[in-house]
Design a protein around this motif. Structure first.
Motif, mmCIF file in Angstrom:
data_model
loop_
_atom_site.group_PDB
_atom_site.id
_atom_site.type_symbol
_atom_site.label_atom_id
_atom_site.label_comp_id
_atom_site.label_asym_id
_atom_site.label_seq_id
_atom_site.Cartn_x
_atom_site.Cartn_y
_atom_site.Cartn_z
ATOM 1 N N GLY A 77 0.967 -1.247 -0.244
ATOM 2 C CA GLY A 77 0.073 -0.487 -0.118
ATOM 3 C C GLY A 77 1.011 1.197 -0.336
ATOM 4 O O GLY A 77 0.574 2.273 -0.996
ATOM 5 N N LEU A 78 1.708 1.436 1.008
ATOM 6 C CA LEU A 78 3.167 2.335 0.511
ATOM 7 C C LEU A 78 3.503 2.242 -0.746
ATOM 8 O O LEU A 78 3.569 3.774 -0.420
ATOM 9 C CB LEU A 78 4.051 2.232 1.940
ATOM 10 C CG LEU A 78 3.287 2.519 3.409
ATOM 11 C CD1 LEU A 78 4.315 1.930 4.395
ATOM 12 C CD2 LEU A 78 3.199 3.875 4.109
ATOM 13 N N ARG A 79 3.687 1.796 -0.677
ATOM 14 C CA ARG A 79 4.834 1.897 -2.224
ATOM 15 C C ARG A 79 3.787 2.115 -3.386
ATOM 16 O O ARG A 79 3.332 3.137 -3.945
ATOM 17 C CB ARG A 79 5.416 0.128 -2.864
ATOM 18 C CG ARG A 79 6.672 0.326 -1.647
ATOM 19 C CD ARG A 79 7.720 -1.202 -2.276
ATOM 20 N NE ARG A 79 8.421 -0.918 -1.594
ATOM 21 C CZ ARG A 79 8.905 -2.128 -0.948
ATOM 22 N NH1 ARG A 79 8.401 -3.343 -0.680
ATOM 23 N NH2 ARG A 79 10.487 -1.759 -0.072
ATOM 24 N N ALA A 80 2.354 1.555 -3.147
ATOM 25 C CA ALA A 80 1.613 2.233 -4.464
ATOM 26 C C ALA A 80 1.125 3.634 -4.342
ATOM 27 O O ALA A 80 0.456 4.278 -5.731
ATOM 28 C CB ALA A 80 0.037 1.258 -4.133
ATOM 29 N N ALA A 81 1.188 3.891 -2.991
ATOM 30 C CA ALA A 81 1.002 5.598 -3.054
ATOM 31 C C ALA A 81 2.393 6.474 -3.240
ATOM 32 O O ALA A 81 2.454 7.591 -3.090
ATOM 33 C CB ALA A 81 0.515 5.492 -1.570
#
Ligand code: PLP
Length: 394
Positions: free
Chosen positions: A314-318
């Motif tokens: 999720g953090l990388r997608a953001a």
């Protein structure tokens, strides 16, 4: 005249956790509708496993029975637990039960080990660092060398330019969640043997290791028994943060320059200043080594690692750069756009209602990062990542 240890005045006051708490309280006061998700917690959230609870109950009943009652136990810990640790945690590594010392947790041992080491030893620690290594040595009056761990060196310290007497290594690492491969750890062991330094190896997060090339114990490395002490904890392994149990391994081969075995000094220190971890807690720790205890503990660890995987995705997608989280319950997140740790902390709190730990709290090299932990419920972890996806678009 009452005189205090003047070294205490050299400690840096720690405002980190009180400041984090103050900011969360102020935010919550102003935003009563927002349920703040605490990804700053360094404590486990899942209860201890059934096998350990059952053992605890049985031991409590024994304490109520005159025939089975246990008073003072061996200072080094009960053989029933040390035997299990030697057989399971050090299988094939040649660590014997008499080299294992049970305690009330790794933090005490990490602090107390300084009792057997010279006060004029020079100490090397990584930066960022688990603050206990620093503060306990400042209290003892020792000088500290900092070894920067940055994105550029993959959060792995370079060998020190100035020779230290004591080197603290913590892998998997708190706070960065990163690891040291076998070959890199071998380089440190070789360096310690050549330069006659002592490695204090903290493997409190060993149970989170998922990758094959990451050593679980420093004693997997050739020569380590002659230069290293290892600390382990049941806190994160088995949710024992409130139970208090850990252990320290001091191999017989480890000797000071004058030939004194450090194991004998540590035994003397423990028998003088420590009366052993409590019997019911050691029975509960023993239960973790049973087949069902082992399976139950694994379930909890996999749950946290599942959270960490969700966080990383999720953090990388953001659009955020993240480290750790694969062999550790910590994700080390780089603040975008050259923000400071505290600016990133504020951004996450104000835009997403998420509490984090500013990296600067772990040392100068932690500036520009925040630490997020996987010790949350799955629901909260998913909700936090959703908030980030919605409110922190790149
Ligand atoms: N070592 C590290 C790196 C830790 O992060 C912690 C706890 O957070 C400890 C040791 C202390 O563990 P214990 O609960 O066994 O005292």
């Amino acid at each position: 005249m009452i005189k205090t240890n003047a070294n205490f005045s050299k400690l840096t006051p720690s405002y980190l956790f009180s400041e984090v708490a103050r900011k969360i309280a102020a935010f919550s006061h102003d935003h009563k509708d927002v349920d703040v998700i605490r990804m700053s917690i360094g404590d486990v959230t899942r209860p201890i496993c059934r096998a350990a609870v059952d053992a605890l109950h049985r031991a409590a009943d024994e304490q109520a029975d005159a025939a089975a009652f246990h008073g003072y136990g061996p200072e080094q810990g009960y053989a029933f637990l040390r035997d299990k640790i030697a057989a399971a945690d050090y299988e094939g590594l040649g660590i014997t039960p008499d080299e294992i010392f049970i305690s009330d947790g790794a933090k005490s041992d990490i602090g107390n080990i300084g009792d057997i080491l010279s006060a004029d030893s020079v100490v090397a620690v990584t930066d960022p660092v688990y603050p206990v290594y620093v503060d306990t040595n400042i209290m003892a009056g020792r000088r500290i060398i900092y070894l920067p761990c940055t994105e550029e060196n993959g959060f792995l310290p370079e060998l020190p330019a100035e020779r230290p007497d004591i080197i603290y290594l913590c892998y998997p690492n708190n706070p960065t969640g990163t690891t040291m491969s076998r070959s890199v750890l071998q380089r440190w062991v070789d360096y310690a043997l050549e330069s006659r330094a002592l490695i204090l190896f903290d493997s409190a997060y060993e149970v989170f290791i998922t990758e094959a090339d990451v050593p679980h114990s420093i004693y997997e490395i050739d020569g380590a028994k002659r230069c290293a002490i290892e600390f382990r904890s049941f806190s994160k392994t088995a949710g024992f943060t409130g139970m208090r149990c850990g252990y320290t391994v001091v191999p017989r081969e480890l000797k000071a320059d004058d030939g004194t075995p450090l194991r004998d000094l540590w035994l003397r220190r423990q028998t003088t200043k420590f009366n052993g971890a409590s019997y019911p807690v050691q029975r509960a720790a023993e239960a973790i080594y049973s087949p069902e205890g082992n399976r139950q503990v694994r379930e909890a660890i996999d749950y946290y690692l599942g959270n960490a995987a969700i966080m990383l995705d999720g953090l990388r997608a953001a659009g955020l750069e993240c480290y750790g989280g694969v062999n550790a319950p910590y994700v080390w997140v780089k603040a975008p756009a050259n923000m400071t740790s505290w600016q990133m902390f504020d951004l996450l709190l104000e835009r997403c209602g998420i509490a984090s730990t500013p990296g600067i709290g772990f040392g100068q090299c932690g500036e520009g990062y925040i630490r997020l932990t996987a010790f949350n419920t799955r629901e909260n972890t998913i909700a936090a990542i959703r908030r980030i996806a919605t409110n922190l678009k790149p």
